[in-house]
Design a protein around this motif. Structure first.
Motif, PDB file in Angstrom:
ATOM      1  N   PHE A 170       0.854  -1.190   0.000  1.00 31.91           N
ATOM      2  CA  PHE A 170       0.000   0.000   0.000  1.00 31.91           C
ATOM      3  C   PHE A 170       0.892   1.242   0.000  1.00 31.91           C
ATOM      4  O   PHE A 170       1.744   1.412   0.869  1.00 31.91           O
ATOM      5  N   ILE A 171       0.667   2.090  -1.006  1.00 29.16           N
ATOM      6  CA  ILE A 171       1.434   3.326  -1.165  1.00 29.16           C
ATOM      7  C   ILE A 171       0.463   4.495  -1.012  1.00 29.16           C
ATOM      8  O   ILE A 171      -0.498   4.606  -1.772  1.00 29.16           O
ATOM      9  N   ALA A 172       0.694   5.328  -0.022  1.00 29.59           N
ATOM     10  CA  ALA A 172      -0.232   6.426   0.268  1.00 29.59           C
ATOM     11  C   ALA A 172       0.502   7.755   0.243  1.00 29.59           C
ATOM     12  O   ALA A 172       1.474   7.952   0.969  1.00 29.59           O
ATOM     13  N   ASP A 173       0.015   8.663  -0.617  1.00 33.30           N
ATOM     14  CA  ASP A 173       0.630   9.983  -0.759  1.00 33.30           C
ATOM     15  C   ASP A 173      -0.189  11.009   0.013  1.00 33.30           C
ATOM     16  O   ASP A 173      -1.260  11.411  -0.405  1.00 33.30           O
ATOM     17  N   GLU A 174       0.315  11.411   1.171  1.00 30.71           N
ATOM     18  CA  GLU A 174      -0.346  12.389   2.046  1.00 30.71           C
ATOM     19  C   GLU A 174      -1.797  12.008   2.376  1.00 30.71           C
ATOM     20  O   GLU A 174      -2.726  12.795   2.150  1.00 30.71           O
ATOM     21  N   PRO A 175      -2.040  10.813   2.930  1.00 33.57           N
ATOM     22  CA  PRO A 175      -3.418  10.374   3.177  1.00 33.57           C
ATOM     23  C   PRO A 175      -4.132  11.106   4.304  1.00 33.57           C
ATOM     24  O   PRO A 175      -5.353  10.995   4.425  1.00 33.57           O
ATOM     25  N   ILE A 176      -3.389  11.843   5.144  1.00 37.02           N
ATOM     26  CA  ILE A 176      -4.045  12.556   6.248  1.00 37.02           C
ATOM     27  C   ILE A 176      -3.878  14.068   6.117  1.00 37.02           C
ATOM     28  O   ILE A 176      -4.037  14.805   7.080  1.00 37.02           O
ATOM     29  N   ALA A 177      -3.619  14.523   4.903  1.00 38.13           N
ATOM     30  CA  ALA A 177      -3.352  15.953   4.705  1.00 38.13           C
ATOM     31  C   ALA A 177      -4.591  16.816   4.837  1.00 38.13           C
ATOM     32  O   ALA A 177      -4.487  18.000   5.128  1.00 38.13           O
ATOM     33  N   SER A 178      -5.789  16.249   4.623  1.00 35.06           N
ATOM     34  CA  SER A 178      -7.002  17.076   4.563  1.00 35.06           C
ATOM     35  C   SER A 178      -8.025  16.716   5.632  1.00 35.06           C
ATOM     36  O   SER A 178      -9.210  16.965   5.455  1.00 35.06           O
ATOM     37  N   VAL A 179      -7.574  16.109   6.724  1.00 36.99           N
ATOM     38  CA  VAL A 179      -8.521  15.676   7.746  1.00 36.99           C
ATOM     39  C   VAL A 179      -8.122  16.217   9.116  1.00 36.99           C
ATOM     40  O   VAL A 179      -6.984  16.618   9.343  1.00 36.99           O
ATOM     41  N   ASP A 180      -9.084  16.195  10.030  1.00 42.33           N
ATOM     42  CA  ASP A 180      -8.830  16.667  11.392  1.00 42.33           C
ATOM     43  C   ASP A 180      -8.001  15.624  12.152  1.00 42.33           C
ATOM     44  O   ASP A 180      -7.869  14.485  11.711  1.00 42.33           O
ATOM     45  N   PRO A 181      -7.428  15.994  13.309  1.00 43.45           N
ATOM     46  CA  PRO A 181      -6.547  15.075  14.045  1.00 43.45           C
ATOM     47  C   PRO A 181      -7.202  13.748  14.414  1.00 43.45           C
ATOM     48  O   PRO A 181      -6.556  12.692  14.337  1.00 43.45           O
ATOM     49  N   ALA A 182      -8.478  13.766  14.818  1.00 39.55           N
ATOM     50  CA  ALA A 182      -9.149  12.520  15.201  1.00 39.55           C
ATOM     51  C   ALA A 182      -9.267  11.587  14.004  1.00 39.55           C
ATOM     52  O   ALA A 182      -9.025  10.373  14.104  1.00 39.55           O
ATOM     53  N   THR A 183      -9.638  12.139  12.853  1.00 39.54           N
ATOM     54  CA  THR A 183      -9.763  11.326  11.643  1.00 39.54           C
ATOM     55  C   THR A 183      -8.402  10.842  11.170  1.00 39.54           C
ATOM     56  O   THR A 183      -8.263   9.725  10.666  1.00 39.54           O
ATOM     57  N   ALA A 184      -7.379  11.674  11.336  1.00 38.18           N
ATOM     58  CA  ALA A 184      -6.020  11.256  10.977  1.00 38.18           C
ATOM     59  C   ALA A 184      -5.625  10.000  11.745  1.00 38.18           C
ATOM     60  O   ALA A 184      -5.039   9.071  11.177  1.00 38.18           O
ATOM     61  N   ASN A 185      -5.972   9.952  13.026  1.00 34.94           N
ATOM     62  CA  ASN A 185      -5.671   8.764  13.828  1.00 34.94           C
ATOM     63  C   ASN A 185      -6.438   7.548  13.329  1.00 34.94           C
ATOM     64  O   ASN A 185      -5.900   6.428  13.296  1.00 34.94           O
ATOM     65  N   LEU A 186      -7.699   7.745  12.935  1.00 32.51           N
ATOM     66  CA  LEU A 186      -8.484   6.635  12.385  1.00 32.51           C
ATOM     67  C   LEU A 186      -7.822   6.073  11.133  1.00 32.51           C
ATOM     68  O   LEU A 186      -7.721   4.848  10.952  1.00 32.51           O
ATOM     69  N   ILE A 187      -7.366   6.968  10.264  1.00 31.59           N
ATOM     70  CA  ILE A 187      -6.743   6.552   9.005  1.00 31.59           C
ATOM     71  C   ILE A 187      -5.437   5.820   9.271  1.00 31.59           C
ATOM     72  O   ILE A 187      -5.184   4.730   8.719  1.00 31.59           O
ATOM     73  N   ILE A 188      -4.598   6.382  10.126  1.00 31.64           N
ATOM     74  CA  ILE A 188      -3.324   5.743  10.448  1.00 31.64           C
ATOM     75  C   ILE A 188      -3.561   4.363  11.047  1.00 31.64           C
ATOM     76  O   ILE A 188      -2.880   3.379  10.697  1.00 31.64           O
ATOM     77  N   ASN A 189      -4.531   4.255  11.951  1.00 37.07           N
ATOM     78  CA  ASN A 189      -4.813   2.969  12.591  1.00 37.07           C
ATOM     79  C   ASN A 189      -5.331   1.944  11.591  1.00 37.07           C
ATOM     80  O   ASN A 189      -5.049   0.741  11.719  1.00 37.07           O
ATOM     81  N   ALA A 190      -6.089   2.397  10.589  1.00 40.23           N
ATOM     82  CA  ALA A 190      -6.575   1.485   9.555  1.00 40.23           C
ATOM     83  C   ALA A 190      -5.396   0.914   8.764  1.00 40.23           C
ATOM     84  O   ALA A 190      -5.374  -0.283   8.444  1.00 40.23           O
ATOM     85  N   PHE A 191      -4.415   1.746   8.472  1.00 43.03           N
ATOM     86  CA  PHE A 191      -3.222   1.249   7.775  1.00 43.03           C
ATOM     87  C   PHE A 191      -2.389   0.345   8.689  1.00 43.03           C
ATOM     88  O   PHE A 191      -1.793  -0.639   8.235  1.00 43.03           O
ATOM     89  N   LYS A 192      -2.333   0.666   9.971  1.00 41.74           N
ATOM     90  CA  LYS A 192      -1.590  -0.187  10.899  1.00 41.74           C
ATOM     91  C   LYS A 192      -2.230  -1.564  11.013  1.00 41.74           C
ATOM     92  O   LYS A 192      -1.526  -2.569  11.174  1.00 41.74           O
ATOM     93  N   ASP A 193      -3.558  -1.634  10.906  1.00 37.18           N
ATOM     94  CA  ASP A 193      -4.237  -2.939  10.887  1.00 37.18           C
ATOM     95  C   ASP A 193      -3.740  -3.781   9.719  1.00 37.18           C
ATOM     96  O   ASP A 193      -3.557  -4.996   9.834  1.00 37.18           O
ATOM     97  N   LEU A 194      -3.515  -3.130   8.569  1.00 37.00           N
ATOM     98  CA  LEU A 194      -2.985  -3.843   7.406  1.00 37.00           C
ATOM     99  C   LEU A 194      -1.575  -4.350   7.686  1.00 37.00           C
ATOM    100  O   LEU A 194      -1.215  -5.473   7.299  1.00 37.00           O
ATOM    101  N   LYS A 195      -0.783  -3.537   8.346  1.00 37.78           N
ATOM    102  CA  LYS A 195       0.576  -3.962   8.705  1.00 37.78           C
ATOM    103  C   LYS A 195       0.532  -5.212   9.582  1.00 37.78           C
ATOM    104  O   LYS A 195       1.317  -6.151   9.387  1.00 37.78           O
ATOM    105  N   TYR A 196      -0.396  -5.237  10.532  1.00 29.72           N
ATOM    106  CA  TYR A 196      -0.508  -6.390  11.417  1.00 29.72           C
ATOM    107  C   TYR A 196      -0.947  -7.646  10.657  1.00 29.72           C
ATOM    108  O   TYR A 196      -0.747  -8.765  11.129  1.00 29.72           O
ATOM    109  N   GLN A 197      -1.527  -7.444   9.475  1.00 24.53           N
ATOM    110  CA  GLN A 197      -1.903  -8.572   8.614  1.00 24.53           C
ATOM    111  C   GLN A 197      -0.754  -8.995   7.697  1.00 24.53           C
ATOM    112  O   GLN A 197      -0.911  -9.872   6.852  1.00 24.53           O
ATOM    113  N   GLY A 198       0.396  -8.351   7.853  1.00 23.63           N
ATOM    114  CA  GLY A 198       1.555  -8.700   7.052  1.00 23.63           C
ATOM    115  C   GLY A 198       1.719  -7.881   5.794  1.00 23.63           C
ATOM    116  O   GLY A 198       2.610  -8.161   4.978  1.00 23.63           O
ATOM    117  N   LYS A 199       0.889  -6.848   5.628  1.00 24.55           N
ATOM    118  CA  LYS A 199       0.996  -5.988   4.456  1.00 24.55           C
ATOM    119  C   LYS A 199       2.128  -4.971   4.655  1.00 24.55           C
ATOM    120  O   LYS A 199       2.542  -4.681   5.777  1.00 24.55           O
TER     121      LYS A 199
END
Length: 256
Positions: A170-199
């Motif tokens: 997964f390649i993400a170019d500035e995925p949290i550039a246009s969101v508030d801090p709470a949503t930024a955490n949601l997005i980062i955590n969603a990507f971290k879930d993928l990491k825990y799946q071996g992505k």
């Protein structure tokens, strides 16, 4: 397991040089943050890694595929392993959120199945899409057209589309550039879930605080070259970090 290897990779444009003889490797399951000022070479790197452009010099190997000498059919197969979140979202405004997310798997199905999904999504498909949207706090927009959403919401739809794919990288170019801090955490955590799946996650980040807190490793670019490659804790104490003294880079910008 090494999935990306870059040796003396350069990219030269007609109006200048994007990357200058960079060397790095990325292993399966890493969460790598790419940082640096505008024009440092970050977006050029992202475009090289997803096969949108190709190196001018050097050797770039992705999943055992030589990107400097690749045939179109091989590139198509490689792109099935890669999911990209672009800065400009690339959603289809006239389609609803559910169908925009569904587009994340189009490379895996026939054109007949594509047409079916454009007109009808079954209960299982809708349930899976809604579950992803819930992680991003946007499930209530499931049936709304993307043209009715804010820029930050459209960005989350683009991220949901990537998460819905069955990619390995997964390649993400500035995925949290246009969101508030709470949503930024949601997005980062969603990507971290993928990491825990071996992505494997490679994320271009403007917000250094998020890069330091969440990434396994940081690559910093400066004038087309890598000036730092290491752990976030080491980066926070480095001279490279101190050079990024612009307040917006240090703390991030919210414009949703």
């Amino acid at each position: 397991m090494e999935i990306i290897s870059a040796k003396k990779v350069s990219k030269i444009y007609s109006n200048g040089q994007g990357l200058k003889s960079v060397d790095f490797t990325i292993s399966k399951g890493e969460f790598v943050g790419i940082v640096g000022e505008s024009g440092a070479g970050k977006t050029t790197l992202m475009r090289l890694l997803c096969g949108a452009i190709f190196p001018t010099d050097g050797e770039l190997i992705i999943y055992d595929t030589d990107m400097t000498n690749i045939r179109r059919a091989r590139l198509t197969n490689l792109r099935r392993k890669i999911s990209v979140v672009y800065q400009n979202y690339n959603v289809i405004p006239c389609l609803d959120v559910a169908r925009n997310v569904m587009l994340g798997r189009l490379s895996e199905v026939s054109w007949l199945e594509t047409i079916r999904r454009l007109f009808f999504l079954n209960r299982e498909e809708l349930g899976e899409i809604k579950s992803i949207l819930e992680k991003l706090n946007i499930a209530d927009k499931l049936n709304e057209r993307c043209q009715e959403l804010s820029g930050g919401q459209q960005q989350r739809v683009a991220i949901a589309r990537a998460l819905y794919s069955k990619a390995d990288l997964f390649i993400a170019d500035e995925p949290i550039a246009s969101v508030d801090p709470a949503t930024a955490n949601l997005i980062i955590n969603a990507f971290k879930d993928l990491k825990y799946q071996g992505k494997t996650i490679i994320m271009n980040l403007h917000q250094l605080d998020h890069a330091i807190k969440h990434c396994d490793r940081i690559l910093m670019f400066e004038q087309g070259e890598i000036c730092f490659d290491g752990k976030p804790t080491e980066f926070a104490q480095s001279s490279a970090y101190s050079r990024l003294d612009d307040k917006d880079l240090q703390m991030g910008v919210t414009n949703e």
